[in-house]
Design a protein around this motif. Sequence first.
Motif, PDB file in Angstrom:
ATOM      1  N   PHE A  69       0.835  -1.207   0.000  1.00  0.00           N
ATOM      2  CA  PHE A  69       0.000   0.000   0.000  1.00  0.00           C
ATOM      3  C   PHE A  69       0.872   1.262   0.000  1.00  0.00           C
ATOM      4  O   PHE A  69       0.544   2.246  -0.670  1.00  0.00           O
ATOM      5  CB  PHE A  69      -0.920  -0.010   1.220  1.00  0.00           C
ATOM      6  CG  PHE A  69      -1.907  -1.145   1.220  1.00  0.00           C
ATOM      7  CD1 PHE A  69      -3.089  -1.056   0.497  1.00  0.00           C
ATOM      8  CD2 PHE A  69      -1.645  -2.307   1.919  1.00  0.00           C
ATOM      9  CE1 PHE A  69      -4.005  -2.095   0.483  1.00  0.00           C
ATOM     10  CE2 PHE A  69      -2.552  -3.357   1.908  1.00  0.00           C
ATOM     11  CZ  PHE A  69      -3.728  -3.258   1.189  1.00  0.00           C
ATOM     12  N   ARG A  72       2.196   1.580  -3.469  1.00  0.00           N
ATOM     13  CA  ARG A  72       1.161   2.052  -4.379  1.00  0.00           C
ATOM     14  C   ARG A  72       0.983   3.555  -4.273  1.00  0.00           C
ATOM     15  O   ARG A  72       0.839   4.258  -5.295  1.00  0.00           O
ATOM     16  CB  ARG A  72      -0.161   1.346  -4.069  1.00  0.00           C
ATOM     17  CG  ARG A  72      -1.303   1.733  -5.000  1.00  0.00           C
ATOM     18  CD  ARG A  72      -2.621   1.157  -4.564  1.00  0.00           C
ATOM     19  NE  ARG A  72      -3.038   1.663  -3.250  1.00  0.00           N
ATOM     20  CZ  ARG A  72      -4.186   1.355  -2.657  1.00  0.00           C
ATOM     21  NH1 ARG A  72      -5.030   0.521  -3.251  1.00  0.00           N
ATOM     22  NH2 ARG A  72      -4.486   1.848  -1.476  1.00  0.00           N
ATOM     23  N   LEU A 186      -6.703  -4.354  -2.759  1.00  0.00           N
ATOM     24  CA  LEU A 186      -6.127  -3.706  -3.935  1.00  0.00           C
ATOM     25  C   LEU A 186      -7.003  -3.886  -5.171  1.00  0.00           C
ATOM     26  O   LEU A 186      -7.316  -2.919  -5.869  1.00  0.00           O
ATOM     27  CB  LEU A 186      -4.722  -4.256  -4.194  1.00  0.00           C
ATOM     28  CG  LEU A 186      -3.652  -3.886  -3.165  1.00  0.00           C
ATOM     29  CD1 LEU A 186      -2.356  -4.645  -3.440  1.00  0.00           C
ATOM     30  CD2 LEU A 186      -3.396  -2.387  -3.168  1.00  0.00           C
TER      31      LEU A 186
END
Length: 241
Positions: A69, A72, A186
């Motif tokens: 995360f 990302r 996700l």
Amino acid sequence: MINLQEGEESNWKKVMKFFLHKQRKETIQNTNHFSIYRVYGFFQPYKWQLLSSLMLIFIGAGASMAMPFLLRNIIDDALPHGDIQLLITLVVAMILVTLISAVINMVQTILSTKIGQSVLHDLRIKLYSHLHTLSLRFFTNTRGGEIQSRITQDIGSLQELVSNTAQEAAKNLSIAIMTVIAMFLLDWKLSLFSLTVVPFTLVLSNWVGALREKVSEKQRQKLADLSSEISESLSVPGMIL
């Protein structure tokens, strides 16, 4: 005279093979009466330490799952918009997550190793005490090398199981659970498509595990026979016999 000695030696080998085969069959039959409750009894005095170890495993796995995360956000937010402050914050967060995961894994490894060694210590004491309660007939019908092999080699195999295998299995299970959760957060569509191969891998793993179990059982029996032969044939009573 030489032929008589050779015949006696051949008969002796046949007798030894007969008793080895008989004891191997009895050992295999005894392994079918394996009880999970008896194994749990050895861990019961350390249940709180065990729960703490499992909790640390899941916390460490959850901390490691934060990395995708953070990465990302770096790729989708910080780099496209040229936000240096956000980039530095995310990089520092990744470093902190790595350090926290390392510390958690270190503490969990120490705790699980301590639990495993304590369980094996209790098991050795209970086994040794139990042998003292057996009748003289048991020791006359059972080879001394066989008893020593059970105390040393079998306990050593349990040490590998308790200290390493169980710990790695718990870590892999926690990582698998956290990975599935992260995948659905996700992209749930891609996650469903990826999980379609899981049943096939489980069947294959189960088949390989069954084969390894059979090979390990044969290896354990061979090592027990070898230890018994060496212990009895190289001792003073064995040389006299």
